[in-house]
Scaffold this motif. Structure first.
Motif, PDB file in Angstrom:
ATOM      1  N   ASP A 141      43.096  46.123  34.718  1.00 21.85           N
ATOM      2  CA  ASP A 141      43.332  45.022  34.444  1.00 21.85           C
ATOM      3  C   ASP A 141      44.522  44.442  34.849  1.00 21.85           C
ATOM      4  O   ASP A 141      43.990  43.226  34.552  1.00 21.85           O
ATOM      5  CB  ASP A 141      43.764  45.081  32.780  1.00 21.85           C
ATOM      6  N   LEU A 142      45.229  45.239  34.636  1.00 19.01           N
ATOM      7  CA  LEU A 142      46.146  44.283  35.875  1.00 19.01           C
ATOM      8  C   LEU A 142      45.893  43.643  36.917  1.00 19.01           C
ATOM      9  O   LEU A 142      45.762  42.417  37.781  1.00 19.01           O
ATOM     10  CB  LEU A 142      47.455  44.891  36.197  1.00 19.01           C
ATOM     11  N   MET A 143      45.010  44.598  38.103  1.00 19.11           N
ATOM     12  CA  MET A 143      44.626  44.039  39.107  1.00 19.11           C
ATOM     13  C   MET A 143      43.163  42.953  39.234  1.00 19.11           C
ATOM     14  O   MET A 143      43.686  42.132  39.893  1.00 19.11           O
ATOM     15  CB  MET A 143      44.063  45.413  39.763  1.00 19.11           C
ATOM     16  N   VAL A 144      42.335  42.919  38.814  1.00 19.71           N
ATOM     17  CA  VAL A 144      41.968  42.032  38.011  1.00 19.71           C
ATOM     18  C   VAL A 144      43.014  40.337  37.828  1.00 19.71           C
ATOM     19  O   VAL A 144      42.063  39.087  38.513  1.00 19.71           O
ATOM     20  CB  VAL A 144      40.493  41.953  37.279  1.00 19.71           C
ATOM     21  N   GLY A 145      44.003  40.831  37.077  1.00 22.02           N
ATOM     22  CA  GLY A 145      44.366  39.872  36.135  1.00 22.02           C
ATOM     23  C   GLY A 145      44.781  39.140  37.697  1.00 22.02           C
ATOM     24  O   GLY A 145      45.244  38.176  38.024  1.00 22.02           O
ATOM     25  N   ALA A 146      45.718  39.662  39.064  1.00 27.88           N
ATOM     26  CA  ALA A 146      46.335  39.073  39.638  1.00 27.88           C
ATOM     27  C   ALA A 146      45.778  39.331  40.686  1.00 27.88           C
ATOM     28  O   ALA A 146      45.886  37.450  41.352  1.00 27.88           O
ATOM     29  CB  ALA A 146      47.223  40.510  40.539  1.00 27.88           C
ATOM     30  N   ILE A 147      44.226  39.050  41.403  1.00 23.97           N
ATOM     31  CA  ILE A 147      43.648  38.724  41.590  1.00 23.97           C
ATOM     32  C   ILE A 147      42.629  37.082  41.760  1.00 23.97           C
ATOM     33  O   ILE A 147      42.748  36.110  42.593  1.00 23.97           O
ATOM     34  CB  ILE A 147      42.214  39.855  41.890  1.00 23.97           C
ATOM     35  N   GLU A 148      42.507  37.311  40.252  1.00 21.36           N
ATOM     36  CA  GLU A 148      42.122  36.272  39.649  1.00 21.36           C
ATOM     37  C   GLU A 148      43.148  34.868  39.549  1.00 21.36           C
ATOM     38  O   GLU A 148      42.368  33.623  40.592  1.00 21.36           O
ATOM     39  CB  GLU A 148      41.460  35.855  38.366  1.00 21.36           C
ATOM     40  N   VAL A 149      44.651  34.922  39.446  1.00 22.10           N
ATOM     41  CA  VAL A 149      45.372  33.979  39.552  1.00 22.10           C
ATOM     42  C   VAL A 149      45.606  33.783  40.699  1.00 22.10           C
ATOM     43  O   VAL A 149      45.597  32.451  41.811  1.00 22.10           O
ATOM     44  CB  VAL A 149      46.834  34.619  38.630  1.00 22.10           C
ATOM     45  N   GLY A 150      44.933  34.674  42.114  1.00 17.79           N
ATOM     46  CA  GLY A 150      45.526  34.753  43.451  1.00 17.79           C
ATOM     47  C   GLY A 150      44.804  33.609  43.800  1.00 17.79           C
ATOM     48  O   GLY A 150      44.704  32.321  44.677  1.00 17.79           O
ATOM     49  N   VAL A 151      43.609  33.893  43.271  1.00 21.07           N
ATOM     50  CA  VAL A 151      42.617  32.555  43.766  1.00 21.07           C
ATOM     51  C   VAL A 151      42.451  31.671  43.549  1.00 21.07           C
ATOM     52  O   VAL A 151      42.455  30.684  44.485  1.00 21.07           O
ATOM     53  CB  VAL A 151      40.581  33.504  43.819  1.00 21.07           C
ATOM     54  N   VAL A 152      42.920  31.402  42.632  1.00 18.45           N
ATOM     55  CA  VAL A 152      43.146  30.107  42.195  1.00 18.45           C
ATOM     56  C   VAL A 152      44.435  29.804  42.284  1.00 18.45           C
ATOM     57  O   VAL A 152      44.021  28.168  42.871  1.00 18.45           O
ATOM     58  CB  VAL A 152      43.242  30.249  40.370  1.00 18.45           C
ATOM     59  N   LEU A 153      45.750  30.035  43.231  1.00 20.81           N
ATOM     60  CA  LEU A 153      46.185  29.288  43.640  1.00 20.81           C
ATOM     61  C   LEU A 153      45.916  29.531  45.043  1.00 20.81           C
ATOM     62  O   LEU A 153      46.043  28.290  45.466  1.00 20.81           O
ATOM     63  CB  LEU A 153      47.193  30.277  43.628  1.00 20.81           C
ATOM     64  N   ASN A 154      44.982  30.140  45.840  1.00 21.15           N
ATOM     65  CA  ASN A 154      44.519  30.400  46.912  1.00 21.15           C
ATOM     66  C   ASN A 154      44.067  28.839  47.194  1.00 21.15           C
ATOM     67  O   ASN A 154      44.008  28.195  48.401  1.00 21.15           O
ATOM     68  CB  ASN A 154      43.523  31.761  47.552  1.00 21.15           C
ATOM     69  N   ALA A 155      42.875  28.903  46.871  1.00 22.45           N
ATOM     70  CA  ALA A 155      41.805  27.772  46.680  1.00 22.45           C
ATOM     71  C   ALA A 155      43.239  26.482  46.152  1.00 22.45           C
ATOM     72  O   ALA A 155      42.198  25.502  47.454  1.00 22.45           O
ATOM     73  CB  ALA A 155      41.169  27.645  44.935  1.00 22.45           C
ATOM     74  N   LEU A 156      43.937  26.032  45.807  1.00 22.11           N
ATOM     75  CA  LEU A 156      44.610  25.207  45.726  1.00 22.11           C
ATOM     76  C   LEU A 156      45.854  25.161  46.724  1.00 22.11           C
ATOM     77  O   LEU A 156      45.616  24.233  47.899  1.00 22.11           O
ATOM     78  CB  LEU A 156      45.854  24.958  44.764  1.00 22.11           C
ATOM     79  N   LEU A 157      45.879  25.670  47.597  1.00 19.46           N
ATOM     80  CA  LEU A 157      46.924  25.730  48.469  1.00 19.46           C
ATOM     81  C   LEU A 157      46.027  25.047  50.111  1.00 19.46           C
ATOM     82  O   LEU A 157      46.781  24.512  50.548  1.00 19.46           O
ATOM     83  CB  LEU A 157      47.560  27.854  49.063  1.00 19.46           C
TER      84      LEU A 157
END
Lengths: 228, 46
Positions: free
Chosen positions: A73-89
């Motif tokens: 659960d935590l892994m998918v949470g971290a990855i999904e938010v990470g991908v959003v920030l990565n796209a913004l970056l």
């Protein structure tokens, strides 16, 4: 008040003050002028995306070690938010690059490894949807996360290891204190928000799993009692 | 404006901040929608 709400309140407060200082108080950079103000959202997005991917890597190891679903659960949470920030970056960097380098994109080592990082972790999220069952989904995505994480240190160190258009990391010693303050405020603000969203996404994953776990035995019990 | 300084940067700054706020707002809306749906399906199934 629960931890998620506290994180959101602290994050919004810090980001609001940091954005005010970044846009209206910090001085323009000597050569880049006002366009350098993109740094106050670009750098925190990069830092927090990489931090979330690092957390996801830790959760993946914990999941493979223990098999406990809370790590999934935590892994998918971290990855999904990470991908959003990565796209913004990538978008923020593209805007900054257009203004300073004259191009929206260049196959420079920092830009390319950052794009690959987004694709790899988005790939983990796609892979989860293709797994035949919950156990396989957890295992596949944990292994894929460990593999994808190889790119994270590459993104960080590539500007030191190879020639790059992108500048190397600055330190507070070489940056005007008036620029360091909004950068720190926005970084901690985004960190708190990202952690709150990661926990929220993990809670959604947990609820979805429980909803898909409960029905079969419950339905069987209901059907059996109806036939009895 | 002094020589050697990039001019007209504010349009890029506004674009970068606007995209950031818009994307994060859409993501929070998406989380909220999925959270309600997950809670509803859990309630329905239990």
């Amino acid at each position: 008040m629960n931890i998620r709400k506290l994180l959101v309140l602290a994050g919004l407060g810090l980001a609001a003050v940091g954005t005010y200082f970044g846009l209206f108080v910090a001085p323009p950079e000597r050569h880049m002028g006002d366009v350098q103000r993109i740094m106050y959202v670009h750098v925190p997005s990069a830092w927090i995306a990489m931090l979330l991917y690092t957390l996801a890597f830790g959760f993946a190891i914990a999941l493979l070690w223990s098999g406990r679903q809370k790590w999934d659960d935590l892994m998918v949470g971290a990855i999904e938010v990470g991908v959003v920030l990565n796209a913004l970056l990538l978008v923020q960097g593209s805007l900054w690059g257009r203004a300073t380098w004259g191009v929206w994109w260049d196959w420079d080592v920092r830009l390319t490894t950052s794009l690959v990082m987004a694709i790899l972790f988005a790939g983990v999220l796609v892979l989860r949807r293709m797994a035949p069952n919950e156990e396989r989904r957890s295992q596949w995505s944990a292994v894929a996360t460990v593999v994808a994480f190889i790119d994270v240190p590459l993104v960080y160190f590539c500007v030191r290891w190879w020639r790059s258009l992108h500048q190397i990391q600055s330190s507070p010693d070489t940056v005007d204190p008036a620029m360091v303050l909004p950068l720190r405020l926005n970084s901690f603000g985004l960190l708190f928000l990202a952690l709150a969203w990661m926990l929220w996404r993990a809670a959604i994953e947990r609820s979805s799993r429980r909803a898909s776990e409960v029905p079969l035995p419950t339905r069987v019990a209901i059907e059996e009692s109806a036939h009895a | 404006m002094p020589d050697g300084v990039i001019g007209g940067g504010w349009s890029y700054v506004i674009a970068a901040y606007s995209v950031t706020v818009a994307v994060l707002a859409i993501y929070v809306w998406s989380l909220s929608r999925r959270s309600r749906r997950a809670e509803r399906s859990q309630r329905d199934e239990s």
